[in-house]
Design a protein around this motif. Structure first.
Motif, PDB file in Angstrom:
ATOM      1  N   THR A 176      -9.847  27.336 -14.310  1.00 24.87           N
ATOM      2  CA  THR A 176     -10.360  26.034 -13.493  1.00 24.87           C
ATOM      3  C   THR A 176     -10.980  25.054 -14.882  1.00 24.87           C
ATOM      4  O   THR A 176     -10.799  24.156 -14.783  1.00 24.87           O
ATOM      5  N   ARG A 182      -8.728  23.432 -17.221  1.00 24.13           N
ATOM      6  CA  ARG A 182      -8.114  22.616 -16.666  1.00 24.13           C
ATOM      7  C   ARG A 182      -8.901  21.227 -16.303  1.00 24.13           C
ATOM      8  O   ARG A 182      -8.600  20.221 -16.602  1.00 24.13           O
ATOM      9  N   TYR A 183     -10.107  21.549 -15.863  1.00 27.36           N
ATOM     10  CA  TYR A 183     -11.024  20.566 -15.619  1.00 27.36           C
ATOM     11  C   TYR A 183     -11.304  19.813 -17.010  1.00 27.36           C
ATOM     12  O   TYR A 183     -11.271  18.390 -16.814  1.00 27.36           O
ATOM     13  N   ALA A 193      -9.516  19.367 -19.562  1.00 28.04           N
ATOM     14  CA  ALA A 193      -8.327  18.592 -20.093  1.00 28.04           C
ATOM     15  C   ALA A 193      -8.153  17.305 -19.132  1.00 28.04           C
ATOM     16  O   ALA A 193      -7.679  16.429 -19.592  1.00 28.04           O
ATOM     17  N   LEU A 194      -8.191  17.606 -17.814  1.00 29.28           N
ATOM     18  CA  LEU A 194      -8.005  16.446 -17.120  1.00 29.28           C
ATOM     19  C   LEU A 194      -9.178  15.316 -16.945  1.00 29.28           C
ATOM     20  O   LEU A 194      -8.645  14.156 -17.011  1.00 29.28           O
ATOM     21  N   ASN A 225       1.228  14.349 -18.067  1.00 30.14           N
ATOM     22  CA  ASN A 225       0.625  15.500 -18.024  1.00 30.14           C
ATOM     23  C   ASN A 225       0.482  15.723 -16.270  1.00 30.14           C
ATOM     24  O   ASN A 225      -0.403  16.127 -15.871  1.00 30.14           O
ATOM     25  N   GLU A 253       1.950  17.714 -14.620  1.00 31.05           N
ATOM     26  CA  GLU A 253       1.816  19.223 -14.025  1.00 31.05           C
ATOM     27  C   GLU A 253       0.402  19.631 -13.995  1.00 31.05           C
ATOM     28  O   GLU A 253       0.206  20.543 -13.233  1.00 31.05           O
ATOM     29  N   LEU A 254      -0.573  19.300 -15.097  1.00 34.20           N
ATOM     30  CA  LEU A 254      -1.729  19.729 -14.861  1.00 34.20           C
ATOM     31  C   LEU A 254      -2.369  18.938 -13.879  1.00 34.20           C
ATOM     32  O   LEU A 254      -3.216  19.834 -13.114  1.00 34.20           O
ATOM     33  N   LEU A 255      -2.261  17.922 -13.453  1.00 36.89           N
ATOM     34  CA  LEU A 255      -2.824  17.280 -12.322  1.00 36.89           C
ATOM     35  C   LEU A 255      -2.342  18.002 -11.127  1.00 36.89           C
ATOM     36  O   LEU A 255      -3.286  18.284 -10.275  1.00 36.89           O
ATOM     37  N   GLU A 268      -1.449  20.917 -10.742  1.00 35.36           N
ATOM     38  CA  GLU A 268      -1.910  22.546 -10.982  1.00 35.36           C
ATOM     39  C   GLU A 268      -3.473  22.524 -10.354  1.00 35.36           C
ATOM     40  O   GLU A 268      -4.002  23.170  -9.626  1.00 35.36           O
ATOM     41  N   VAL A 269      -4.168  21.540 -10.988  1.00 30.10           N
ATOM     42  CA  VAL A 269      -5.579  21.359 -10.312  1.00 30.10           C
ATOM     43  C   VAL A 269      -5.496  21.054  -8.723  1.00 30.10           C
ATOM     44  O   VAL A 269      -6.469  21.568  -8.221  1.00 30.10           O
ATOM     45  N   ASN A 315       6.157  22.247 -11.573  1.00 28.54           N
ATOM     46  CA  ASN A 315       5.366  22.903 -10.614  1.00 28.54           C
ATOM     47  C   ASN A 315       5.256  22.431  -9.213  1.00 28.54           C
ATOM     48  O   ASN A 315       4.433  22.643  -8.388  1.00 28.54           O
TER      49      ASN A 315
END
Length: 405
Positions: A22, A25-26, A28-29, A45, A47-49, A51-52, A145
């Motif tokens: 986490t 991810r935080y 990067a976001l 991105n 997919e990253l958003l 996932e979080v 995802n």
């Protein structure tokens, strides 16, 4: 006495891995949301958003649980778990602030996960700042995802495994266990694909991306899917192929009755059982009434009688007995399928009366005889058991040891 930090980390078990993932991810976001062209960065991105957003409820529960345990057990402030906990909380607050600043909606969700999903909708609604190729837009709209995409791929994997292999003539493409897999996979694929196509319609204002992918959904995949659109096309192809094969199977085994799609789950297992034993009965259910089940049993027997050279062990006299028993079940049924069965039986009586023995007595391709009345033909009764009785008599074969016909 203070507990060693490494022991504290061991106490976190899998929660430490979740918090470390986490944290990454935080970070990067937050960078994406602080960028000048942040919409383009987020769109690339998604997919990253997601996932979080999807993991946020579990992250919140973990942070709260670890904080309570640390306070209760008196963990040292400089220990590695508490440092990790503090950094994740700081990054969560930073991401929350950045999301609130970027959201256009006046009423902002209280939970970070819901706010991130709303931000995703706003970014996709806005569209790309500059013109983009259709495939790139499809990749943005369909992150890998997506839960619906995962469900569609899982169902497509089952359908591909069963329907891609060659099937010998006269055999079924699945056994009993595989029929149950198909029965469970089809509604999952139906729902997931419907949701995915609706998502494209939702964010594709021009309709060009939907048309672009829809045209390619009927092409056989030539390589393993990787991106979101490729996964959608892969699932759509095998879902469409499976439905087409099943429709052909139902028509071949149960003509002239028109089988409804909602009846497929009940029929798959029965067709497998009937392939092994012609005595297998079709049970009534919430979808199939007793009369409807009888009609389908009659259709199966008529299809078997239509073969000039039946495959495998076959007893014609027993087939007539089963046909008559099915007619008894279906005698109270009404509708166009009933009339089609009556016409098939009348056709049989008429042809046998003329001394003709066609190769396929009930072939759908055969032209209907002109002048066949809708009521009686040559004095035969209108009810199904009576028509079966007359058809058996017209066959001109002695029945030994059989009663009730």
């Amino acid at each position: 006495m203070a507990t060693p930090p490494d022991t504290l980390r061991a106490r976190l078990e899998e929660r430490a891995d979740l918090l470390e993932a986490t944290r990454l991810r935080y970070r990067a976001l937050e960078k994406l949301l602080r960028a000048f062209f942040w919409k383009d960065r987020v769109r690339a991105n998604l997919e990253l958003l997601r996932e979080v957003a999807l993991s946020q409820p579990q992250v919140d529960a973990t942070l709260e649980s670890v904080a309570r345990r640390a306070a209760a057990e008196g963990w040292p402030k400089g220990s590695e778990p508490l440092v990790l906990l503090a950094e994740v909380e700081r990054l969560r607050n930073a991401v929350t602030w950045a999301v609130e600043r970027r959201l256009i909606a006046k009423k902002k969700p209280a939970l970070l996960g819901e706010a991130l999903l709303l931000l995703e909708e706003e970014v996709l609604d806005a569209g790309p700042l500059l013109g983009r190729r259709l495939w790139a837009q499809a990749v943005e709209m369909l992150p890998r995802n997506l839960p619906e995409l995962r469900a569609a791929c899982a169902a497509a994997e089952v359908l591909e495994r069963i329907f891609k292999r060659p099937v010998p003539e006269g055999s079924l493409p699945f056994d009993a266990a595989e029929a149950d897999e198909v029965r469970r996979a089809l509604p999952v694929a139906d729902t997931a694909l419907e949701t995915l196509w609706a998502r494209l319609d939702r964010f594709d204002a021009t309709g060009r991306v939907r048309a672009f992918l829809d045209k390619r959904a009927r092409r056989a995949p030539v390589r393993p899917p990787r991106s979101g659109p490729e996964l959608l096309l892969h699932a759509s192809f095998w879902h469409g192929l499976a439905r087409a094969r099943l429709k052909t199977l139902m028509e071949a085994r149960l003509s002239p009755v028109a089988v409804r799609e909602e009846e497929w789950p009940d029929l798959l297992g029965w067709l497998v059982a009937r392939h092994s034993s012609a005595e297998a009965r079709l049970a009534a259910s919430e979808v199939l009434s007793e009369g409807r089940a009888g009609l389908l049993e009659m259709a199966a027997e008529l299809a078997a009688l239509s073969h000039a050279r039946p495959v495998g062990p076959w007893n014609e006299e027993a087939a007539w007995v089963r046909l008559w028993a099915a007619a008894q079940r279906a005698r109270a049924e009404t509708g166009p399928d009933l009339e089609l069965l009556r016409e098939s039986l009348r056709l049989f009586i008429r042809l046998r009366g003329q001394g003709q023995t066609p190769a396929r007595l009930f072939s759908p391709a055969r032209e209907p005889l002109s002048g066949l009345p809708s009521g009686h033909v040559g004095g035969e009764p209108d009810d199904l058991p009576g028509l079966v009785q007359r058809a058996r008599e017209a066959a001109g074969r002695a029945r030994t040891g059989q009663t009730g016909l």
